[in-house]
Design an enzyme around this catalytic site. Structure first.
Site, short mmCIF file in Angstrom:
data_model
loop_
_atom_site.label_atom_id
_atom_site.label_comp_id
_atom_site.label_asym_id
_atom_site.label_seq_id
_atom_site.Cartn_x
_atom_site.Cartn_y
_atom_site.Cartn_z
CG ASP A 26 -1.93 -1.14 1.20
OD1 ASP A 26 -1.90 -1.94 0.25
OD2 ASP A 26 -2.71 -1.27 2.16
CD GLU A 74 -7.03 -0.08 3.01
OE1 GLU A 74 -5.92 0.09 3.53
OE2 GLU A 74 -8.12 0.06 3.62
CE LYS A 131 -3.48 -4.31 1.29
NZ LYS A 131 -4.22 -3.54 2.24
CE LYS A 134 -8.11 -0.64 7.15
NZ LYS A 134 -8.07 0.55 6.27
CB VAL A 159 2.37 2.66 4.87
CG1 VAL A 159 3.75 3.26 4.82
CG2 VAL A 159 1.62 2.92 3.56
CB THR A 160 0.29 2.16 8.69
OG1 THR A 160 -0.88 1.45 9.12
CG2 THR A 160 -0.11 3.40 7.94
CB CYS A 164 -2.13 -2.53 5.40
SG CYS A 164 -3.80 -1.87 5.26
CD GLN A 204 4.48 -14.73 22.36
OE1 GLN A 204 4.09 -15.86 22.63
NE2 GLN A 204 3.66 -13.75 22.05
N1 TIU Z 1 -2.61 0.43 4.30
C1 TIU Z 1 -3.06 0.65 5.52
O1 TIU Z 1 -2.37 0.45 6.51
N2 TIU Z 1 -4.36 1.18 5.61
C2 TIU Z 1 -4.76 1.99 6.64
O2 TIU Z 1 -5.91 2.42 6.67
N3 TIU Z 1 -3.84 2.33 7.58
C3 TIU Z 1 -3.98 3.22 8.59
O3 TIU Z 1 -3.08 3.29 9.45
N4 TIU Z 1 -5.04 3.99 8.65
#
Ligand code: TIU
Length: 223
Positions: A26, A74, A131, A134, A159-160, A164, A204
């Site tokens: 993403d 996304e 996709k 997430k 990210v993030t 995701c 772990q």
């Molecule tokens: N790609 C992804 O992480 N989508 C999000 O909406 N991330 C947020 O941190 N909002």
């Protein structure tokens, strides 16, 4: 025998170039540029841009070596039929998914904001997974594509970190893939979630995977 070893936490990870893929999650304008979806949720998006330069170095190395590259985005169909109403309402944003923003409709396929940042833009032959959720495996053909290519190891950027990236790594781990997340190639809007999001992957004994960085990845790839 594995041909490569990457130094990582909680311990080194062996992999083979032929069965590894670079998974970039993403890296879309909507998350890292002003006026996009990330900003509509109240975030300062500038902090995520730090991940672009190191990811570009790893991407270029993978391209040179012929390592499979997979990008995800996304987003939703223009008619939003694949967007759960709960997702649209979440956060009570001023501008929600599908609304017009500075880069076109927020998180809608085909809009400028939905596309990948120019620095990391896919080249011909690279896989792009659209996709709706997430996780990169939910309602996509990512698993089929990775299995067909005999992929075992995923080098993960994007990210993030805690949303995701974490969701996708957990999904991949349950499907038997070894994931190594490069800490300088992933980003969060929240420094505390960046650190916790990485810590929980490698805790772990590597419960979901491994954590390393771009320097180690470049060393392992180009040894
Ligand atoms: N790609 C992804 O992480 N989508 C999000 O909406 N991330 C947020 O941190 N909002």
């Amino acid at each position: 025998m594995a041909s490569r070893v990457i130094s990582a936490d909680p311990y080194e990870l062996e992999f083979d170039l032929k069965t590894a893929a670079l998974l970039i999650i993403d890296m879309q304008r909507d998350f890292v540029e002003p006026g996009g979806f990330g900003e509509s949720l109240g975030n300062d998006v500038s902090i995520l841009r730090k991940a672009i330069a190191p990811t570009k170095l790893v991407l270029e190395a993978c391209r040179k070596l012929g390592v499979m590259v997979v990008h995800t985005r996304e987003g939703h169909r223009p008619d939003l039929t694949d967007c759960p109403p709960s997702k649209m309402a979440r956060g009570r944003p001023k501008r929600k998914i599908g609304d017009d923003g500075a880069m076109g409709r927020l998180l809608v396929r085909g809009a400028k904001g939905h596309d990948i940042v120019p620095e990391l833009y896919p080249v011909s032959g690279e896989v792009v997974i659209d996709k709706p959720g997430k996780g990169a495996f939910y309602a996509t053909d990512l698993e089929l594509i990775l299995r067909n290519a005999n992929i075992k190891t995923l080098i993960v950027c994007g990210v993030t970190t805690e949303v995701c990236v974490n969701t996708s790594v957990r999904e991949a781990n349950d499907r038997g893939f070894n994931c190594v997340v490069l800490e300088d190639c992933v980003g969060s809007y929240f420094p505390e979630f960046q650190s916790a999001g990485l810590a929980m992957i490698k805790a772990q004994g590597g419960i979901f995977g491994w954590v390393s960085n771009s320097k180690n990845a470049l060393q392992a790839l180009t040894k």
